[in-house]
Design a protein around this motif. Structure first.
Motif, mmCIF file in Angstrom:
data_model
loop_
_atom_site.group_PDB
_atom_site.id
_atom_site.type_symbol
_atom_site.label_atom_id
_atom_site.label_comp_id
_atom_site.label_asym_id
_atom_site.label_seq_id
_atom_site.Cartn_x
_atom_site.Cartn_y
_atom_site.Cartn_z
ATOM 1 N N VAL A 251 0.748 -1.080 0.042
ATOM 2 C CA VAL A 251 0.019 -0.013 0.113
ATOM 3 C C VAL A 251 0.876 1.345 0.032
ATOM 4 O O VAL A 251 0.552 2.228 -0.657
ATOM 5 C CB VAL A 251 -0.960 -0.067 1.242
ATOM 6 N N VAL A 254 3.987 0.845 -3.203
ATOM 7 C CA VAL A 254 3.333 0.396 -4.578
ATOM 8 C C VAL A 254 2.221 1.499 -5.026
ATOM 9 O O VAL A 254 2.037 2.197 -6.022
ATOM 10 C CB VAL A 254 3.026 -0.889 -4.666
ATOM 11 N N GLU A 255 1.212 1.603 -4.143
ATOM 12 C CA GLU A 255 -0.007 2.091 -4.176
ATOM 13 C C GLU A 255 -0.023 3.702 -4.132
ATOM 14 O O GLU A 255 -0.440 4.419 -4.690
ATOM 15 C CB GLU A 255 -1.127 1.455 -3.360
ATOM 16 N N ARG A 256 0.550 4.065 -2.880
ATOM 17 C CA ARG A 256 0.581 5.351 -2.438
ATOM 18 C C ARG A 256 1.879 6.257 -2.821
ATOM 19 O O ARG A 256 2.171 7.289 -2.719
ATOM 20 C CB ARG A 256 0.246 5.527 -0.997
ATOM 21 N N ASN A 257 2.949 5.388 -3.167
ATOM 22 C CA ASN A 257 4.314 6.116 -3.878
ATOM 23 C C ASN A 257 4.805 7.010 -2.658
ATOM 24 O O ASN A 257 5.338 7.887 -2.838
ATOM 25 C CB ASN A 257 3.980 6.794 -5.036
ATOM 26 N N ARG A 601 -5.370 0.191 3.714
ATOM 27 C CA ARG A 601 -6.245 1.201 2.621
ATOM 28 C C ARG A 601 -7.272 1.896 3.262
ATOM 29 O O ARG A 601 -7.585 3.046 3.123
ATOM 30 C CB ARG A 601 -6.767 0.031 1.438
#
Length: 618
Positions: A251, A254-257, A601
């Motif tokens: 999360v 990868v997702e939120r950088n 998330r």
């Protein structure tokens, strides 16, 4: 056959004195780590002393932030272990009851003396006594394992923020704090395991008297207790740490950088907690289990050999003398890392850790020679599938030494395949240019390839040790590999402490230069953690054979026919079990990681201002 130079009284003094020295050295290292203090009020209302800032080095708020993060990690790790130990306690009581029932029912819970299994002319203690004492030793081994793991976790969570703050003064200062903290765990575990086993043998001897076969058979519960707790510590802690790692990275990165260990990520504290409960408490219990089992296997075989038959107490406790010498050797070795040489550059970290392995192995070889030639007669006999095999003391020295040096080879090979200084890791990094798929393929192939040399090292040590001293040789070879357990654990615990230090530096908003230093410590720490796992697995392979040897020796089984259907079925089912077990643990990691990802998330989506850094994650 002659007698040993070391009298029984010398053995009775040497073993506990070495154990006390180990405990005292561990406490001394802890005092050194905790010398600089900072008052940080915690939730329980008392002061938890951490780091006192040296004048002008950094903003006081940063120090308070480090203290706050350290408290959160310590609280999380403690609560996880206490939750785990509730289930462990239930298992411990249930399994202890099973041991008592099964062993006691061998002779129908008889309280009458029985003919000895290895000499029908002599009478031995009743089966009920063996059941009762085996149950007690099982509980002692289990409790020692749990306490060792818990103490390791506490010192690690106590030292992580200290390492971070010391990194502002230089990489050498931070390294010394992290390594000394690892040494506290290593010496406490080695010394506690040794002294509890020694006291247990002496107390049990009061009841058993001349029945040394029964005495050391009941002592085997100690090893079983240690390895049973290692299962919970290693697997339970491992599932937690990997689930937290996956949740934080998937999360966050990868997702939120956002960077790794970013304070906005709710899973970051859980990730740091995982390093302590899995890689420190779990590894401590794991290596303790192997150490206890190797000692017990050697003692069982020795009890029906000339040491036990002739009641040679010094020769009988040879495995404990080796472990005692190991504590002294590891103490001297630790001083090379913390006092004799100072690390000034980042590039010196890995060589310093590698030198620990080399120095401890070389010094231990000398120590083994001294112990062997003063505590063991020139010739003696070892039980070998129904016969007594004549063994010379120099052959026993080679058995222990071959296990010790096999451990060094495993450590070096592990370091080669996991260090970013060598081509294997660089090749895996290079494979990332074409995506994740090639990276996974390269990494998996590298892992498979890395086992080749360690397997040959273990095979050679088994062949040499068995040729010289039958199953007793294999048991002491395993003990040789674990004789430098204090240094091995210090190197291993250093890794998670450095990893935590890097995370705290990121979360506390420290300068880029501090983070670079902690990252360098962490990179070396990942390699050292892998070395610790290599030792654990290599010694476990030798220990499993030693335990089997102890069983067939004590049960008077002269041969095992692989072509017998039942035996062959047992082999293929046994080969299947690791895959079944691995599947269950991987599935558990997947399930836990899924819940972790969903929770992270949820927090990012429902807590206003979390991404902007104006709100705190839960």
């Amino acid at each position: 056959m002659g007698s040993a130079l070391l009298p029984d009284l010398g053995t009775e003094i040497f073993i506990p004195v070495c154990a006390v020295i180990g405990i005292a050295f561990a406490l001394f290292q802890w005092v050194l780590v905790s010398q600089v203090k900072l008052d940080s009020p915690n939730k329980n209302g008392y002061n938890d002393y951490l780091i006192e800032e040296e004048e002008g080095l950094n903003d006081h708020n940063v120090v308070l932030k480090c203290a706050e993060i350290q408290n959160a990690i310590s609280e999380g790790a403690t609560s996880f272990l206490f939750t785990e130990y509730k289930y462990v306690g239930i298992f411990m009581v249930g399994f202890a009851a099973l041991i008592f029932v099964f062993l006691g029912s061998v002779e129908g819970f008889s309280t009458k003396p029985q003919p000895c299994s290895y000499d029908s002319q002599r009478t031995c203690k009743p089966a009920l006594a063996t059941a009762a004492f085996s149950t007690i030793s099982f509980l002692l081994g289990a409790v020692t394992s749990v306490v060792s793991g818990f103490l390791g976790m506490k010192i690690a969570t106590y030292a992580n923020a200290r390492t971070t703050l010391e990194a502002r003064k230089g990489v050498g200062k931070a390294f010394i704090v992290a390594f000394r903290s690892g040494a506290v765990m290593g010496f406490l575990l080695a010394a506690n395991g040794l002294v509890v086993l020694f006291i247990t043998i002496n107390v049990f001897k009061i009841y058993y008297g001349e029945d040394w076969g029964g005495l050391f058979e009941s002592i085997t519960g100690y090893g079983l207790g240690g390895s049973s707790m290692a299962l919970f510590g290693r697997v339970g802690g491992g599932i937690y740490t990997k689930a937290a790692d996956v949740g934080a990275d998937l999360v966050g990165k990868v997702e939120r950088n956002i960077p790794e260990d970013d304070p906005r990520n709710p899973a970051v504290i859980a990730d740091n907690v995982g390093d302590n409960v899995g890689d420190i408490a779990g590894m401590g219990s794991d290596l303790f289990g192997s150490y206890a089992e190797a000692s017990c296997a050697a003692l069982v075989v020795a009890s029906i050999s000339s040491f036990g038959i002739d009641h040679d107490f010094t020769g009988m406790l040879y495995p404990l003398l080796i472990s005692s010498m190991g504590i002294v050797v590891c103490l001297i070795t630790t001083l090379f890392a913390t006092d004799f040489f100072e690390i000034k550059e980042v590039t010196e970290i890995e060589p310093a850790l590698k030198k620990q392995l080399i120095i401890s192995t070389v010094l231990m070889t000398v120590g083994i020679a001294i112990i062997t030639f003063i505590s063991v007669p020139a010739t003696f006999t070892i039980f070998n599938f129904g016969t007594q095999k004549v063994v010379h003391n120099w052959q026993l020295f080679l058995c222990v030494s071959v296990g010790l040096w096999a451990g060094l080879i495993i450590g070096f090979v592990t370091e080669y395949y996991t260090s970013n200084a060598y081509s294997p890791v660089q090749d895996v990094a290079d494979s990332c240019r074409t995506g994740a798929a090639t990276n996974v393929i390269f990494g998996l192939a590298l892992g498979y390839k890395s086992v080749i040399i360690p397997i040959f090292a273990i095979a050679v040590s088994i062949y040499v040790s068995f040729s010289f001293a039958a199953m007793y040789g294999v048991a002491v070879a395993a003990l040789g590999m674990l004789s430098t357990i204090a240094t091995g654990l210090a190197i291993d615990a250093y890794g998670p402490i450095s990893d935590n230090a890097g995370g705290i530096a990121e979360m506390a908003g420290m300068s880029h230069r501090v983070r670079e230093r902690t990252d360098a410590l962490d990179a070396a720490g990942n390699t050292t953690a892998a070395i610790g796992k290599g030792f654990a697995i290599g010694s476990a392979a030798l220990v499993s054979l030693a335990l089997f040897g102890a069983f067939v020796s004590r049960a008077s089984i002269s041969k095992v026919d692989v072509l017998t259907p039942k035996v062959f079925i047992g082999l293929i089912v046994g080969a299947m079990l690791p895959y079944w077990f691995s599947a269950m643990t991987m599935k558990s990691v997947g399930s836990a990681a899924l819940k972790m990802v969903e929770e992270v998330r949820r927090q990012f989506n429902t807590i206003p201002g979390l991404m902007e850094g104006t709100a705190k994650p839960d």
